[in-house]
Design a protein around this motif. Sequence first.
Motif, PDB file in Angstrom:
ATOM      1  N   PHE A 170     -88.739 -23.922  76.683  1.00  0.00           N
ATOM      2  CA  PHE A 170     -88.432 -22.472  77.048  1.00  0.00           C
ATOM      3  C   PHE A 170     -89.093 -21.378  76.067  1.00  0.00           C
ATOM      4  CE2 PHE A 170     -84.711 -24.898  78.958  1.00  0.00           C
ATOM      5  CZ  PHE A 170     -85.469 -25.076  80.469  1.00  0.00           C
ATOM      6  N   THR A 171     -88.887 -21.832  74.645  1.00  0.00           N
ATOM      7  CA  THR A 171     -89.283 -20.870  74.012  1.00  0.00           C
ATOM      8  C   THR A 171     -91.094 -20.459  73.993  1.00  0.00           C
ATOM      9  OG1 THR A 171     -87.884 -21.754  72.240  1.00  0.00           O
ATOM     10  CG2 THR A 171     -89.807 -20.530  71.382  1.00  0.00           C
ATOM     11  N   GLU A 172     -91.818 -21.715  74.313  1.00  0.00           N
ATOM     12  CA  GLU A 172     -93.325 -21.473  74.564  1.00  0.00           C
ATOM     13  C   GLU A 172     -93.354 -20.452  75.630  1.00  0.00           C
ATOM     14  OE1 GLU A 172     -95.416 -22.295  72.652  1.00  0.00           O
ATOM     15  OE2 GLU A 172     -94.125 -22.912  71.404  1.00  0.00           O
ATOM     16  N   GLN A 173     -92.445 -20.781  76.855  1.00  0.00           N
ATOM     17  CA  GLN A 173     -92.611 -19.915  77.896  1.00  0.00           C
ATOM     18  C   GLN A 173     -92.315 -18.400  77.784  1.00  0.00           C
ATOM     19  OE1 GLN A 173     -90.114 -21.949  80.664  1.00  0.00           O
ATOM     20  NE2 GLN A 173     -91.601 -23.087  81.733  1.00  0.00           N
ATOM     21  N   VAL A 174     -91.364 -18.383  76.791  1.00  0.00           N
ATOM     22  CA  VAL A 174     -90.865 -16.956  76.739  1.00  0.00           C
ATOM     23  C   VAL A 174     -91.797 -16.282  75.628  1.00  0.00           C
ATOM     24  CG1 VAL A 174     -89.134 -15.562  75.416  1.00  0.00           C
ATOM     25  CG2 VAL A 174     -88.337 -17.303  76.891  1.00  0.00           C
TER      26      VAL A 174
ATOM     27  N   ARG B 199     -96.119 -12.071  75.008  1.00  0.00           N
ATOM     28  CA  ARG B 199     -97.637 -12.045  74.736  1.00  0.00           C
ATOM     29  C   ARG B 199     -98.257 -11.319  75.903  1.00  0.00           C
ATOM     30  NH1 ARG B 199     -98.422 -17.632  72.953  1.00  0.00           N
ATOM     31  NH2 ARG B 199     -98.225 -17.581  70.637  1.00  0.00           N
ATOM     32  N   GLU B 200     -98.048 -11.720  77.392  1.00  0.00           N
ATOM     33  CA  GLU B 200     -98.576 -10.968  78.689  1.00  0.00           C
ATOM     34  C   GLU B 200     -98.079  -9.484  78.735  1.00  0.00           C
ATOM     35  OE1 GLU B 200     -97.722 -13.391  81.930  1.00  0.00           O
ATOM     36  OE2 GLU B 200     -99.030 -15.295  80.973  1.00  0.00           O
ATOM     37  N   TYR B 201     -96.786  -9.485  78.332  1.00  0.00           N
ATOM     38  CA  TYR B 201     -96.147  -8.205  78.438  1.00  0.00           C
ATOM     39  C   TYR B 201     -96.577  -7.094  77.549  1.00  0.00           C
ATOM     40  CZ  TYR B 201     -92.314  -4.473  78.882  1.00  0.00           C
ATOM     41  OH  TYR B 201     -91.706  -3.588  78.929  1.00  0.00           O
ATOM     42  N   ILE B 202     -96.850  -7.665  76.356  1.00  0.00           N
ATOM     43  CA  ILE B 202     -97.553  -6.841  75.149  1.00  0.00           C
ATOM     44  C   ILE B 202     -98.926  -6.470  75.516  1.00  0.00           C
ATOM     45  CG2 ILE B 202     -98.263  -6.765  72.736  1.00  0.00           C
ATOM     46  CD1 ILE B 202     -95.682  -8.259  72.222  1.00  0.00           C
TER      47      ILE B 202
ATOM     48  N   LYS C 166    -100.086  -2.684  76.241  1.00  0.00           N
ATOM     49  CA  LYS C 166    -101.471  -2.235  75.605  1.00  0.00           C
ATOM     50  C   LYS C 166    -102.655  -1.694  76.504  1.00  0.00           C
ATOM     51  CE  LYS C 166    -101.147  -5.101  71.269  1.00  0.00           C
ATOM     52  NZ  LYS C 166    -102.028  -6.047  70.382  1.00  0.00           N
ATOM     53  N   ASP C 167    -102.495  -2.176  77.386  1.00  0.00           N
ATOM     54  CA  ASP C 167    -103.615  -1.581  78.434  1.00  0.00           C
ATOM     55  C   ASP C 167    -103.267  -0.492  79.204  1.00  0.00           C
ATOM     56  OD1 ASP C 167    -105.238  -4.069  78.494  1.00  0.00           O
ATOM     57  OD2 ASP C 167    -104.546  -4.955  79.752  1.00  0.00           O
ATOM     58  N   GLU C 168    -101.691  -0.429  79.352  1.00  0.00           N
ATOM     59  CA  GLU C 168    -101.191   0.852  80.046  1.00  0.00           C
ATOM     60  C   GLU C 168    -101.537   2.084  79.151  1.00  0.00           C
ATOM     61  OE1 GLU C 168     -96.880   2.425  81.887  1.00  0.00           O
ATOM     62  OE2 GLU C 168     -97.324   0.276  81.844  1.00  0.00           O
ATOM     63  N   ARG C 169    -101.040   1.704  78.019  1.00  0.00           N
ATOM     64  CA  ARG C 169    -101.353   2.903  76.776  1.00  0.00           C
ATOM     65  C   ARG C 169    -102.847   3.258  76.640  1.00  0.00           C
ATOM     66  NH1 ARG C 169     -99.306   1.571  71.159  1.00  0.00           N
ATOM     67  NH2 ARG C 169    -100.757  -0.181  71.214  1.00  0.00           N
ATOM     68  N   GLN C 170    -103.826   2.251  76.895  1.00  0.00           N
ATOM     69  CA  GLN C 170    -105.148   2.602  76.737  1.00  0.00           C
ATOM     70  C   GLN C 170    -105.322   3.427  77.899  1.00  0.00           C
ATOM     71  OE1 GLN C 170    -107.148  -1.372  76.227  1.00  0.00           O
ATOM     72  NE2 GLN C 170    -108.278  -0.082  74.791  1.00  0.00           N
ATOM     73  N   TRP C 171    -105.159   3.047  78.984  1.00  0.00           N
ATOM     74  CA  TRP C 171    -105.318   3.816  80.562  1.00  0.00           C
ATOM     75  C   TRP C 171    -104.577   5.338  80.409  1.00  0.00           C
ATOM     76  CZ3 TRP C 171    -107.763   4.298  84.614  1.00  0.00           C
ATOM     77  CH2 TRP C 171    -107.202   5.182  85.857  1.00  0.00           C
ATOM     78  N   ASN C 172    -103.582   5.566  79.914  1.00  0.00           N
ATOM     79  CA  ASN C 172    -102.847   6.477  79.740  1.00  0.00           C
ATOM     80  C   ASN C 172    -103.721   7.534  78.829  1.00  0.00           C
ATOM     81  OD1 ASN C 172    -100.790   5.872  81.716  1.00  0.00           O
ATOM     82  ND2 ASN C 172     -99.252   5.649  79.960  1.00  0.00           N
TER      83      ASN C 172
END
Length: 76
Positions: A20-24, A29-32, A36-42
Amino acid sequence: MASEAAITIAKMLENLPEQFTEQVVEHVREYIADLKDERQWNSAFSQSQDQLIAAAKKVRKEIQEGKAAPLDIETL
């Protein structure tokens, strides 16, 4: 120095089975990456505001002058 939030997350992960640790970790990682993508877009969007306003004014003028034609989506 680790922030309180990072310490809290680390403590939460310590109590999970490894699978479960690996899944979290993968989800975090995906959320971060998404953040970052959203910050670049903004950032890019805010830097292009003047260009977008100028383009909108140009289109509005072309419509008023009868130079613009409706977009036919069916032909795209």
